[in-house]
Design a protein around this motif. Structure first.
Motif, PDB file in Angstrom:
ATOM      1  N   LEU A  25      -6.692  17.452  10.790  1.00 17.06           N
ATOM      2  CA  LEU A  25      -5.411  17.940  10.294  1.00 17.06           C
ATOM      3  C   LEU A  25      -5.121  19.355  10.774  1.00 17.06           C
ATOM      4  O   LEU A  25      -6.011  20.197  10.832  1.00 17.06           O
ATOM      5  CB  LEU A  25      -5.401  17.941   8.763  1.00 17.06           C
ATOM      6  CG  LEU A  25      -5.511  16.590   8.081  1.00 17.06           C
ATOM      7  CD1 LEU A  25      -5.578  16.769   6.567  1.00 17.06           C
ATOM      8  CD2 LEU A  25      -4.332  15.698   8.438  1.00 17.06           C
ATOM      9  N   SER A  26      -3.851  19.610  11.056  1.00 21.70           N
ATOM     10  CA  SER A  26      -3.423  20.971  11.371  1.00 21.70           C
ATOM     11  C   SER A  26      -3.333  21.763  10.069  1.00 21.70           C
ATOM     12  O   SER A  26      -3.305  21.190   8.978  1.00 21.70           O
ATOM     13  CB  SER A  26      -2.045  20.954  12.053  1.00 21.70           C
ATOM     14  OG  SER A  26      -1.061  20.539  11.113  1.00 21.70           O
ATOM     15  N   GLU A  77      -0.746  23.264   8.991  1.00 25.65           N
ATOM     16  CA  GLU A  77       0.528  22.892   8.358  1.00 25.65           C
ATOM     17  C   GLU A  77       0.411  21.564   7.632  1.00 25.65           C
ATOM     18  O   GLU A  77       0.917  21.402   6.512  1.00 25.65           O
ATOM     19  CB  GLU A  77       1.659  22.837   9.395  1.00 25.65           C
ATOM     20  CG  GLU A  77       3.016  22.454   8.807  1.00 25.65           C
ATOM     21  CD  GLU A  77       3.426  23.281   7.595  1.00 25.65           C
ATOM     22  OE1 GLU A  77       3.954  22.684   6.620  1.00 25.65           O
ATOM     23  OE2 GLU A  77       3.214  24.513   7.575  1.00 25.65           O
ATOM     24  N   ASP A  78      -0.266  20.575   8.239  1.00 27.37           N
ATOM     25  CA  ASP A  78      -0.472  19.292   7.560  1.00 27.37           C
ATOM     26  C   ASP A  78      -1.258  19.488   6.269  1.00 27.37           C
ATOM     27  O   ASP A  78      -0.936  18.892   5.238  1.00 27.37           O
ATOM     28  CB  ASP A  78      -1.218  18.304   8.466  1.00 27.37           C
ATOM     29  CG  ASP A  78      -0.337  17.724   9.550  1.00 27.37           C
ATOM     30  OD1 ASP A  78       0.905  17.736   9.392  1.00 27.37           O
ATOM     31  OD2 ASP A  78      -0.892  17.264  10.573  1.00 27.37           O
ATOM     32  N   CYS A  79      -2.278  20.324   6.321  1.00 25.30           N
ATOM     33  CA  CYS A  79      -3.088  20.609   5.126  1.00 25.30           C
ATOM     34  C   CYS A  79      -2.226  21.219   4.025  1.00 25.30           C
ATOM     35  O   CYS A  79      -2.313  20.804   2.873  1.00 25.30           O
ATOM     36  CB  CYS A  79      -4.234  21.555   5.457  1.00 25.30           C
ATOM     37  SG  CYS A  79      -5.766  20.705   5.743  1.00 25.30           S
ATOM     38  N   ARG A 132       1.010  20.995   3.652  1.00 20.61           N
ATOM     39  CA  ARG A 132       1.974  19.997   3.177  1.00 20.61           C
ATOM     40  C   ARG A 132       1.305  19.016   2.217  1.00 20.61           C
ATOM     41  O   ARG A 132       1.835  18.720   1.144  1.00 20.61           O
ATOM     42  CB  ARG A 132       2.563  19.245   4.371  1.00 20.61           C
ATOM     43  CG  ARG A 132       3.553  18.145   4.004  1.00 20.61           C
ATOM     44  CD  ARG A 132       4.081  17.423   5.236  1.00 20.61           C
ATOM     45  NE  ARG A 132       3.056  16.950   6.150  1.00 20.61           N
ATOM     46  CZ  ARG A 132       2.297  15.867   5.948  1.00 20.61           C
ATOM     47  NH1 ARG A 132       2.443  15.148   4.846  1.00 20.61           N
ATOM     48  NH2 ARG A 132       1.396  15.504   6.832  1.00 20.61           N
TER      49      ARG A 132
END
Length: 198
Positions: free
Chosen positions: A38-39, A41-43, A45
């Motif tokens: 995960l990036s 930003e994904d984390c 979100r």
């Protein structure tokens, strides 16, 4: 949040991750179950979604024995510091209502002020710094193997407390010096333990 992402986990798997920062836990679960990295930003979100779901749940009752334990520690004249892998705002906001005066903002180690979460010793070392104590002057209470490991690695006398389905032996294996089978059991015995430790 995990189900929405297509991940099914047993509660015990989540409990064994207790103590890690939320983003570390999310990263590990996605890698383990979906082989997906995960990036940042994904984390963020996903963690925001988890927080939304968490705050929409009905309030939980306070764990039996917790207030009694904190009171006994404070009555013994010890400085209390919260060391948690959580960054859940709604959870942290309850501290003052549930434990008045015990964990002021300047004595809270959370996911937001460590670079390495449990089992690394950093969270407990930071807590010791906040309390201006040495490791040998510290008693740590934790209910998760990763937290027990963190406290032990920081050099604290470590008390493991069983608060769910994690077996006592897991806390022993993580390095706990003393293990209690419940929070009420710990609260009832803590005055004697503190007398011996001090």
């Amino acid at each position: 949040m995990l189900r929405e992402a297509g991940i099914e986990v047993e509660p015990a798997e989540l409990l064994l991750a207790e103590g890690r920062t939320g983003t570390d836990t999310v990263r590990q679960l996605f890698m383990r179950h979906l082989s997906q990295e995960l990036s940042d930003e994904d984390c963020r979100r996903l963690y925001r979604r988890k927080a939304e779901l968490f705050t929409s749940m009905p309030p939980v009752t306070l764990m039996p024995g917790a207030q009694k334990l904190v009171k006994a520690v404070r009555d013994a004249g010890l400085t209390t510091v919260l060391v948690t892998g959580s960054g859940q705002g709604s959870l942290l906001e309850r501290l003052e209502a549930d434990f008045p005066g015990a964990f002021p903002q300047n004595r809270r180690v959370t996911a937001y002020n460590v670079s390495r979460g449990k089992p690394d010793p950093e969270p407990y070392l930071k807590g010791m710094e906040m309390a201006s104590v040495l490791p040998r002057q510290t008693i740590a209470f934790d209910n998760a193997p990763l937290g027990v490991q963190s406290a032990c690695n920081a050099g604290a006398l470590t008390i493991g407390i069983v608060t769910g389905p994690i077996p006592p032996q897991s806390l022993v294996d993580a390095g706990a010096d003393i293990v209690f089978n419940s929070m009420p059991q710990c609260a009832d015995a803590i005055a004697e333990v503190l007398n011996l430790a001090m």
